[in-house]
Design an enzyme around this catalytic site. Structure first.
Site, PDB file in Angstrom:
ATOM      1  N   ASP A   1      -1.287   4.404  -1.278  1.00 13.02           N
ATOM      2  CA  ASP A   1      -2.423   3.643  -1.763  1.00 13.02           C
ATOM      3  C   ASP A   1      -2.166   3.394  -3.254  1.00 13.02           C
ATOM      4  OD1 ASP A   1      -5.029   2.585  -2.074  1.00 13.02           O
ATOM      5  OD2 ASP A   1      -5.801   4.562  -2.602  1.00 13.02           O
TER       6      ASP A   1
ATOM      7  N   ASP B   1      -4.786   2.082  -6.326  1.00 12.28           N
ATOM      8  CA  ASP B   1      -5.814   2.591  -7.244  1.00 12.28           C
ATOM      9  C   ASP B   1      -6.264   3.986  -6.850  1.00 12.28           C
ATOM     10  OD1 ASP B   1      -7.096   0.184  -9.095  1.00 12.28           O
ATOM     11  OD2 ASP B   1      -6.147  -0.551  -7.259  1.00 12.28           O
TER      12      ASP B   1
END
Length: 473
Positions: free
Chosen positions: A214, A216
């Protein structure tokens, strides 16, 4: 855990539904105000900010520790206490350079049936007894998932793609944090999550062929980009040099605009150029954008990003989606988002994109308000194409597709199998956008980029040990 200060590109999932960490850019979007008679005046960039608070590091050494524990500390914990240097990377982003990394107790939303069950077991079991039983039950569950004891104890438990040596991992963690020597306080959620992560790192190191991240909250702070001093750059390059495919799986989507994806990882691409990495290495890096809608790779010559043609990687399921069904999904999602904002007296801007629609509050609010909107859409929206509805902390979005479909397509494109894949993310709660990846590969649940650095450094150490490869700064 989440720090959002502006509307930014966000990350990321679920089969038909989901929600979680992500952010959207205000640029190239179409904001529209939802007028609220009772809404408070908007406050620019005045979102609630949640920051991890460091706890005091534990002093582990006064010469009284048994030699077996000392050996564990010297081997395992030296990766925490050894800072990395290199001609390409500066030292502002230290990540896992000290043991306080795993002492940070942020506002991570702690929801997980397996870990919650392990916490309850400590009411009647010692720490090591819990790990011993769970290790045995997971092994049994891998043999017969439908009729296992774990299935009966934790309905809805998913698959385990590798064995997990939880007892061994607990002893490593306990040697430093002394969980078993507490008299009254059992391990908390974060500590059990760390133990599970450690066991997963050790299990995946030998066979790992693809690791996905992922963006952020996992690789860098929410709303930030991968600058040249990001400590994860060295880790990513060393994973690629170790013959491991690396991909960033994000909800950020910019159709036809690879330069916007480049902006998010400009420090990493600059390192590729500065180190003059050969195509053999850079070919092992990809970005999956828009949940599952865009795939990018690195051009060999100038080390810039380019889109991979849809026919080369999209699955038959994804190519069967009709544009009218996608439009209907986004229209209905937009209507439900606005209805939820009105119901909760929240003034918002609406952002509509090719394959996503979302709302961004124009006034301060709390996590639970956005969570309620996301969960309402998850449970009530019916569509002909898979979608992801999630709370990004500062926004709520409905996206076409999800990370599970993105990983499925990426694994097929790179010809890897589930036991050879590891996904790293910060949102594995029921409303999180990483949670559906558990159905297709092993996962590491981190709370922040510092934890990511810690566990990837541990993973690299295990890979070097198993493959006898030197670590190159």
């Amino acid at each position: 855990m989440l720090k959002r200060v502006c509307i930014k590109s966000r990350d990321t999932l679920t089969g038909t539904q989901c929600s979680a960490a992500g952010v959207r850019p205000a640029a190239a979007s179409r904001p529209r105000d939802v007028t609220m008679a009772s809404a408070a005046p908007s406050a620019a960039n005045s979102q609630a900010v949640y920051l991890p608070q460091p706890l005091a590091p534990t002093n582990n050494g006064n010469g009284t520790t048994p030699s077996t524990v000392a050996e564990v500390n010297l081997g395992y914990w030296e990766l925490l206490n050894t800072s990395e240097t290199g001609e390409v990377f500066s030292q502002r982003a230290r990540s896992a350079s000290d043991a306080a990394v795993l002492r940070r107790k942020g506002h991570l939303k702690e929801q997980d049936r397996l870990i919650d069950f392990m916490r309850r077991m400590h009411e009647t079991h010692t720490c090591e007894e819990v790990m011993l039983k769970m290790e045995r039950w997971i092994a049994e569950h891998r043999q017969d998932p439908k009729r296992s004891r774990l299935r009966r104890l934790i309905p809805g438990i998913g698959a385990f793609f590798t064995p997990l040596k939880l007892v061994e991992a607990f002893r490593e963690y306990d040697a430093f944090f002394a969980l078993s020597r507490r008299k009254y306080i059992p391990p908390n959620f974060a500590e059990l999550r760390h133990v599970v992560n450690i066991s997963q790192v050790h299990a995946s190191a030998d066979t790992l062929k693809l690791i996905t991240f992922d963006a952020d909250g996992t690789l860098y702070a929410d709303g930030a980009h991968m600058e040249q001093d990001n400590q994860m750059i060295a880790h990513i390059i060393n994973l690629m040099r170790s013959n491991v495919q690396v991909a960033i799986v994000t909800a950020a989507g910019y159709p036809g605009e690879p330069e916007k994806f480049e902006k998010r990882v400009m420090g990493l691409l600059e390192a590729f150029r500065k180190l003059k990495l050969p195509a053999e290495v850079t070919n092992r890096f990809h970005i999956m954008g828009g949940e599952c809608n865009y795939l990018l790779r690195v051009r060999p010559g100038d080390k810039r990003l380019e889109f991979v043609q849809d026919n080369d990687w999209k699955t038959p399921t994804m190519t069967s989606w009709k544009e009218e069904d996608i439009t209907a999904l986004l229209d209905e999602g937009e209507a439900m988002l606005q209805e939820g904002a009105k119901r909760l007296n929240l003034a918002v801007n609406v952002i509509r994109k090719n394959r996503a629609v979302g709302i961004v509050p124009t006034q301060p609010t709390i996590y639970e308000v956005l969570e309620d909107i996301a969960l309402t859409i998850q449970t009530q929206l019916v569509a002909k194409v898979p979608f992801c509805a999630f709370n990004g902390g500062n926004d709520v979005f409905v996206d076409v597709g999800n990370k599970l479909l993105g990983l499925e397509a990426l694994m097929k494109y790179l010809r890897v199998t589930p036991p050879e894949v590891l996904h790293v993310g910060d949102r594995f709660t029921d409303s999180g956008n990483d949670v559906a990846t558990r159905d297709i590969c092993s996962v590491l649940w981190v709370a922040n980029p510092e934890e990511t650095g810690f566990f990837i450094k541990m993973l690299l150490k295990d890979i070097r040990k198993s493959r006898w490869q030197p670590y190159i700064e």
